[in-house]
Design an enzyme around this catalytic site. Structure first.
Site, PDB file in Angstrom:
ATOM      1  CG  ASP A  78      -2.226  -0.648   0.947  1.00 53.87           C
ATOM      2  OD1 ASP A  78      -2.672  -1.446   1.785  1.00 53.87           O
ATOM      3  OD2 ASP A  78      -2.778  -0.382  -0.127  1.00 53.87           O
ATOM      4  CB  ILE A  81      -0.878   1.387  -4.180  1.00 54.40           C
ATOM      5  CG1 ILE A  81      -0.227   0.039  -4.446  1.00 54.40           C
ATOM      6  CG2 ILE A  81      -2.059   1.563  -5.117  1.00 54.40           C
ATOM      7  CD1 ILE A  81      -1.166  -1.109  -4.224  1.00 54.40           C
ATOM      8  CD  GLU A 117      -2.816   3.037   2.896  1.00 58.00           C
ATOM      9  OE1 GLU A 117      -2.476   2.159   3.703  1.00 58.00           O
ATOM     10  OE2 GLU A 117      -2.014   3.757   2.285  1.00 58.00           O
ATOM     11  CG  ASP A 119      -3.151   6.616  -1.011  1.00 56.78           C
ATOM     12  OD1 ASP A 119      -2.818   5.805  -1.880  1.00 56.78           O
ATOM     13  OD2 ASP A 119      -2.938   6.440   0.196  1.00 56.78           O
ATOM     14  CG  HIS A 163     -17.998   9.176 -18.339  1.00 55.30           C
ATOM     15  ND1 HIS A 163     -18.677   8.274 -19.096  1.00 55.30           N
ATOM     16  CD2 HIS A 163     -18.553   9.121 -17.107  1.00 55.30           C
ATOM     17  CE1 HIS A 163     -19.608   7.686 -18.370  1.00 55.30           C
ATOM     18  NE2 HIS A 163     -19.554   8.179 -17.153  1.00 55.30           N
ATOM     19  CB  CYS A 205     -15.653   6.816 -24.686  1.00 54.46           C
ATOM     20  SG  CYS A 205     -17.000   6.164 -23.721  1.00 54.46           S
ATOM     21  CB  SER A 231     -14.870   1.917 -23.382  1.00 54.36           C
ATOM     22  OG  SER A 231     -13.597   1.831 -23.880  1.00 54.36           O
ATOM     23  CB  SER A 233     -20.759  -0.988 -18.984  1.00 51.49           C
ATOM     24  OG  SER A 233     -22.044  -0.978 -19.549  1.00 51.49           O
TER      25      SER A 233
END
Lengths: 385, 534
Positions: A78, A81, A117, A119, A163, A205, A231, A233
């Site tokens: 973590d 990241i 976690e 951030d 998006h 997209c 793109s 779903s």
């Protein structure tokens, strides 16, 4: 005829033998070349960003959390990241199962887990903060967990979802980041040697437009759709009421679930994830700025954190006695019987019982009724009702 | 003939239009330009461009002292000999006493040339490198009487150069330190591994010592970490204080397992960890190690793992399946892990938990060696005829410190130069970033410190050079990473037009049209005048 086939099979057998010998030789040679030179990195970082808010964008949060889960499972801690989620789906009022974010329908896999976690959360996810994290220009009061403390030997994975459009990505429904700004941010990272190699994945997209303007070396980019395509779903869950994942990340997650820290899968397999038949959009990738051949880049070079190890051969002979100021206090502690802390993340999707596809039974009954009334005439309807 | 342009109203109209146009052009446009300008403080761009060329010259003072019996009387007369010595003592005592004779400042070396027949050094050893900044060089057999001074010096020069390369800096070291700017052509694997292993130069480091106890029910471990750090680690860190600041902390983690299952080897009746599985040991543990949230300094982690009673003893094997003496391994730019077996301290069948006192001298010996490697102190192995004195109680010889300071100064200068030049380039390219006064001041001070550091390196004052280079790097990093330098100001040209047109077009259209009308009227008047004349 049989003699010819016999000769052919012997030819095949000898060919495969020589091939395996050659392959084995190559493998042996590469192993002895030393693990230092396969990649030039010593640590791994990941920056995972979900840019959309509101309940109906549940799938973007689920996308980001599934990549987070894979990256954590493969070893990145973590502290390395930076997870930015623009909205809180797990504790949203409209979530029928609070504290969960599912990626498979029928609630098979909870990607929120027990030790997420985050951030940057909620309104902290802005273009400015994202660029500050990338370039390192954070105010001095920013804590360590919110910084990207990479050096010139770090491999960084950057994942963006939300998006987007041709040349921009929308943040929080109120601002945009353009592909020129992103390319400039990466160039500043390169100038300051803040990365060794960078893998950029975007699931929006027209995602391919975001990596068109890159010009810094050692960048590899993947996008879920080309310019002009959307793109899509993946599948809605009827209980939760929203679409759970985007197609590209869904198949990416499936691909990553098969990777373990010692696997040798390379980037060419990653490029094949989600072909047009499954994704409906055409995923794209860009490797011309990358110095190494993608076939020699392991998935774990970016998604995992495989450390280089050296055996310590020397020791220093210390002879001075310790001058300890205070005497050692012995405490009598009792320890509870405890199971070793198991990896809670290792939760495979539960295999549900097979149900017939939705609507199948309804359609079947409709068909039976139609055939019945076709055969016997419509006037019998009054006997049914 | 009525002259429509002569009427007073028309005249007033024309004057009004002309004066408004004059106002707009003479006052409005400069005002708009000034107020929409971004504030950019002055930067010493010319000096930055000159620094970008980065021509470094390093010089180290070397003093060569000839012992009695190495130079013939004729040669002695020509060379300004400072002193002659005749030593019978053991070599390390000789080294110490020689050091006391001339306390050499940091960055310089003293080489004592001793005769061929001297018994100070063993047979096959030609050079002895001492703990401080001295070396003993045994002169070759061919340098007997009859040779001229020139030949003596010519004989000595390559040997002295070799010593310099080991004790101060070599071409490879400097190229490695400049790896940011210079394309590092890998001619030997050790130098690549060295450059990847050591931490980059940073103003501060954090060192964390962790004791991992996966089985507190069986072992009650006691380690005197404070005393051990004070006695063994602190001297090294004090010696390294010109290079960087260090902060230390320690912790004990319970129920922390390694991520791999060790294999049981019945022939040795012990558990074995292969070298291949070591790479996966660190990650599960790292998630549980904390770090200081306030600082952004690199962290060095040193872990001491005591295996649980069911998996004792635990040994590490290297790639050739041999047992490792230290039972420890380290990871580049991360830290080190040592496995400490305690099953020898008690018999089976005793009441658990057992009190165990950890031998901190042994543990700290390994950690100190790993710390030296990770900080970049260790260099490549010296040539075969060299003998190196073991480093003293502080764990660091003076010449090793000098070596580190040379490479750190060069690295700092290179990094600061790159930072400043790329900052100047960035500010040049993006016209609408605001450059505040404090940024300009930081840049100026960085440039000044860089110039001073380069000058000191040329002269050979290593201490000052390192100090200036540290100041330069601090100032340049502060300027580069200033939070106000965010270029969120990407305005494409069509967006600029879209903003300005609704504001200025309605205002400019009547002015332009009236100016055009005035111009056409003037032209018509002139044509009529022309026609009248004819």
């Amino acid at each position: 005829c049989s003699a010819r086939s016999f000769r052919f099979t012997t030819f095949l057998a000898s060919l495969t033998q020589t091939l395996t010998l050659v392959v084995h030789f190559c493998l042996v040679f590469q192993d002895s070349a030393g693990q230092f030179f396969s990649s030039g990195h010593t640590n791994n970082w990941a920056v995972l960003v979900c840019t959309s808010r509101f309940w109906f964008n549940y799938r973007h949060v689920a996308n980001t959390l599934s990549v987070y889960r894979s990256v954590k499972r493969l070893g990145i801690p973590d502290s390395h990241i930076v997870l930015m989620l623009a909205d809180d789906m797990a504790c949203n009022h409209r979530n029928p199962k609070p504290a969960t974010v599912f990626s498979h329908k029928n609630m098979e896999l909870n990607v929120y887990g027990d030790d997420v976690e985050v951030d940057y959360r909620g309104y902290e996810v802005t273009v400015e903060n994202f660029l500050r994290v990338l370039t390192g220009r954070l105010p001095p009061s920013t804590p360590r967990s919110k910084r990207l403390l990479s050096d010139d030997r770090s491999n960084i994975l950057i994942y963006l979802t939300g998006h987007g459009g041709n040349g921009f990505l929308k943040f929080q429904d109120s601002e945009e980041i353009s592909n020129v700004e992103l390319a400039d941010a990466f160039e500043q990272m390169w100038q300051k040697r803040r990365y060794n190699e960078l893998l950029f994945i975007i699931d929006t997209c027209q995602g391919a437009s975001m990596y068109e303007r890159f010009y810094s070396p050692n960048l590899m980019a993947l996008a879920s759709s080309q310019v002009g395509e959307d793109s899509l779903s993946h599948q809605p869950d009827l209980a939760i009421g929203v679409h759970l994942m985007d197609r590209y990340t869904f198949y990416l997650l499936e691909f990553l679930e098969d990777i373990h820290p010692a696997s040798k899968t390379n980037m060419n397999d990653l490029f094949k994830v989600c072909p047009k038949s499954q994704c409906v959009s055409t995923p794209g990738h860009r490797t011309d700025l990358f110095l190494r051949d993608p076939g020699s880049v392991l998935i774990t070079d970016f998604f995992g954190s495989v450390r280089k190890i050296e055996i310590t051969m020397e020791t220093i002979n210390l002879t001075d006695p310790i001058n300890s100021g205070n005497d050692v206090q012995t405490e009598n502690n009792t320890y509870v019987d405890q199971l070793p802390v198991s990896e809670i993340i290792h939760q495979k999707p539960k295999q549900r019982d097979w149900h017939p596809p939705d609507g199948f039974i309804l359609g079947l009954w409709t068909l039976i009724l139609l055939v019945f009334f076709k055969t016997y005439g419509v006037k019998h309807l009054k006997h049914v009702f | 003939m009525g002259a429509p342009w002569r009427t007073p109203e028309r005249r007033r109209g024309k004057l009004a239009a002309l004066s408004i146009a004059a106002m707009v052009i003479l006052v409005g446009v400069p005002l708009w330009w000034k107020t929409t300008q971004t504030y950019r403080a002055w930067l010493p761009v010319a000096q930055i461009n000159e620094l970008a060329k980065l021509q470094l010259q390093l010089s180290a003072d070397v003093e060569v002292v000839f012992a009695r019996g190495t130079a013939t009387p004729e040669q002695q007369k020509k060379v300004p000999v400072t002193q002659t010595q005749d030593e019978d003592h053991a070599v390390d005592e000789a080294d110490l006493s020689l050091h006391r004779l001339s306390e050499s400042p940091c960055g310089s070396l003293v080489i004592y040339v001793i005769p061929e027949s001297s018994s100070l050094l063993p047979e096959n050893v030609n050079v002895y490198i001492g703990q401080r900044r001295t070396a003993l060089l045994r002169i070759g057999a061919q340098m007997k009487v009859g040779k001229t001074l020139k030949q003596l010096l010519a004989h000595l020069e390559p040997r002295v150069k070799q010593i310099l390369q080991v004790m101060s800096f070599s071409h490879n070291d400097i190229t490695a330190a400049l790896s940011d700017r210079v394309r590092f052509s890998p001619d030997n694997k050790e130098s690549i591994a060295d450059s990847m292993r050591a931490f980059k130069s940073s103003p501060g480091y954090e060192i964390t010592f962790s004791l991992l106890n996966p089985d507190p029910k069986s072992h009650r471990l006691h380690w005197d970490i404070e005393g051990a750090v004070q006695t063994y680690i602190q001297p090294l860190l004090t010696k390294l204080s010109p290079v960087a600041n260090f902060s230390l902390d320690s912790q004990i983690l319970y129920y922390a397992m390694l991520g791999v299952n060790p294999r049981y080897d019945s022939s040795r009746s012990a558990y074995i960890l292969n070298a291949d599985s070591l790479a996966h040991v660190i990650n599960p543990v790292e998630a549980r190690l904390g770090s200081n949230a306030a600082s952004s300094n690199p962290v060095l982690n040193f872990l001491l793992y005591v295996p649980d009673a069911h998996h004792s003893p635990l040994y590490i094997h290297d790639h050739k399946k041999r047992e490792v003496q230290t039972n420890a391994f380290h990871s580049p730019r991360w830290g080190g892990i040592m496995v400490y077996n305690v099953n020898g301290f008690y018999q089976t069948g005793t009441n658990f938990p057992v009190d165990v006192n950890i031998n901190m001298a042994k543990v700290m010996g390994v950690f100190l060696a790993q710390l030296r490697l990770l900080l970049g102190v260790q260099s490549t192995a010296p040539p075969s005829s060299f003998q190196v004195a073991p480093c003293g109680s502080s764990g660091l010889a003076d010449w090793e410190l000098d070596r580190l300071m040379w490479s750190r100064s060069v690295e700092n200068v290179a990094t600061a130069t790159t930072t400043i030049t790329s900052l100047a380039q960035l500010l040049d390219q993006i016209g609408n970033i605001v450059i505040n006064d404090n940024i300009a001041q930081q840049v100026s001070s960085a440039v000044t410190s860089l110039q001073l550091a380069v000058a000191e390196l040329e002269v050979g004052n290593l201490g000052f050079a390192l100090q200036y280079s540290k100041e330069a790097i601090l100032a340049s990093e502060k300027a580069f990473f200033d939070p106000s330098l965010l270029h969120l100001l990407y305005f494409p040209d069509d967006q600029k037009f879209a903003i300005y047109i609704p504001l200025f077009l309605p205002m400019c259209v009547p002015i332009l049209l009236s100016l055009l009308k005035i111009v056409s009227e003037v032209r018509q008047r002139r044509r009529e005048k022309q026609a009248k004349k004819d």
